[in-house]
Design an enzyme around this catalytic site. Structure first.
Site, PDB file in Angstrom:
ATOM      1  N   GLU A  96       0.846  -1.189   0.000  1.00 24.32           N
ATOM      2  CA  GLU A  96       0.000   0.000   0.000  1.00 24.32           C
ATOM      3  C   GLU A  96       0.885   1.243   0.000  1.00 24.32           C
ATOM      4  OE1 GLU A  96      -3.909   0.190   2.354  1.00 24.32           O
ATOM      5  OE2 GLU A  96      -2.529   1.342   3.592  1.00 24.32           O
ATOM      6  N   CYS A  97       0.792   2.058  -1.034  1.00 26.29           N
ATOM      7  CA  CYS A  97       1.547   3.298  -1.173  1.00 26.29           C
ATOM      8  C   CYS A  97       3.053   3.030  -1.113  1.00 26.29           C
ATOM      9  CB  CYS A  97       1.116   4.321  -0.118  1.00 26.29           C
ATOM     10  SG  CYS A  97       1.547   6.016  -0.543  1.00 26.29           S
ATOM     11  N   GLY A  98       3.713   3.336  -0.010  1.00 26.53           N
ATOM     12  CA  GLY A  98       5.145   3.067   0.077  1.00 26.53           C
ATOM     13  C   GLY A  98       5.471   1.593  -0.065  1.00 26.53           C
ATOM     14  N   SER A 196      -0.970  -0.894  -4.713  1.00 22.79           N
ATOM     15  CA  SER A 196      -1.396   0.374  -5.293  1.00 22.79           C
ATOM     16  C   SER A 196      -1.054   1.505  -4.335  1.00 22.79           C
ATOM     17  CB  SER A 196      -2.910   0.367  -5.580  1.00 22.79           C
ATOM     18  OG  SER A 196      -3.638   0.597  -4.403  1.00 22.79           O
TER      19      SER A 196
END
Length: 204
Positions: A96-98, A196
């Site tokens: 998630e993200c990072g 994502s």
């Protein structure tokens, strides 16, 4: 107290242990066996921490963070990267993200230096080419993932400055913003690996 750790037989950070221990010592002066309701959750794995412990054995979750600030150290951490790759061969991994950036093939830091990441997704990201991405999102899964099967609708947000340089994976989500405007498909999926920039808050 060493006696406490011996009695509980696991790390324990609830201060209720102190009065419970004192009450047990007091009761022991008069009775040999006493029953109480304390401990039922531990016996039947009722706490979220126990459920999370079971989940971590079946799914690897890489949360948001700032891998661009530690890209060199991440790239040099062979034990972490090899462990992640080995896990992904048999069990789901989601970033998630990072965490999504870490699952990619490479990351360019703010100084323009490129660092190899886990390579579990065909994703190249850059913090050198900064652009604010911000807003609430509605995301519909296009394939099976740890949150559920295709069609699962999630709500969350996006907040990052990193940009995608290239991505060659199948998209993970069909996405729209808070106003219902359809955005380009987001995220990526490859075998058991998904990820994502979308931060999940809750189901729709």
């Amino acid at each position: 107290s060493r006696a406490w750790t011996d009695a509980w037989d696991e790390p324990f950070a609830d201060t209720s242990m102190v009065p419970t221990w004192m009450l047990a010592r007091f009761a022991r002066e008069r009775v040999t066996v006493a029953l109480s309701g304390d401990g039922g959750d531990e016996l039947f794995a009722g706490y979220d921490t126990y459920l999370a412990d079971g989940l971590r054995r079946t799914v690897a979750w890489l949360p948001g963070g700032y891998p661009e600030l530690h890209a060199g150290r991440l790239a040099a951490n062979a034990r972490f990267l090899e462990g992640l790759r080995a896990f992904a061969r048999t069990r789901p991994v989601h970033g998630e993200c990072g965490g999504y950036m870490t699952l990619g093939a490479g990351l360019v830091d703010a100084e323009g230096n490129s660092h190899a990441m886990a390579g579990l997704l065909a994703l190249e990201t850059s913090f050198a080419r900064r652009k604010l991405h911000l807003g609430y999102r509605r995301a519909e899964a296009l394939a099976a993932m740890p949150f559920g099967g295709p069609g699962t609708v999630l709500r969350g947000h996006e907040f990052h400055y990193a940009s995608i340089v290239s991505s060659h994976d199948e998209p993970l989500f069909a996405v729209s913003d808070a106003n219902g405007t359809v955005l380009p498909p987001a995220g990526g999926r490859r075998e058991l690996v998904t990820g994502s920039f979308f931060h999940v808050i809750d189901g729709a």
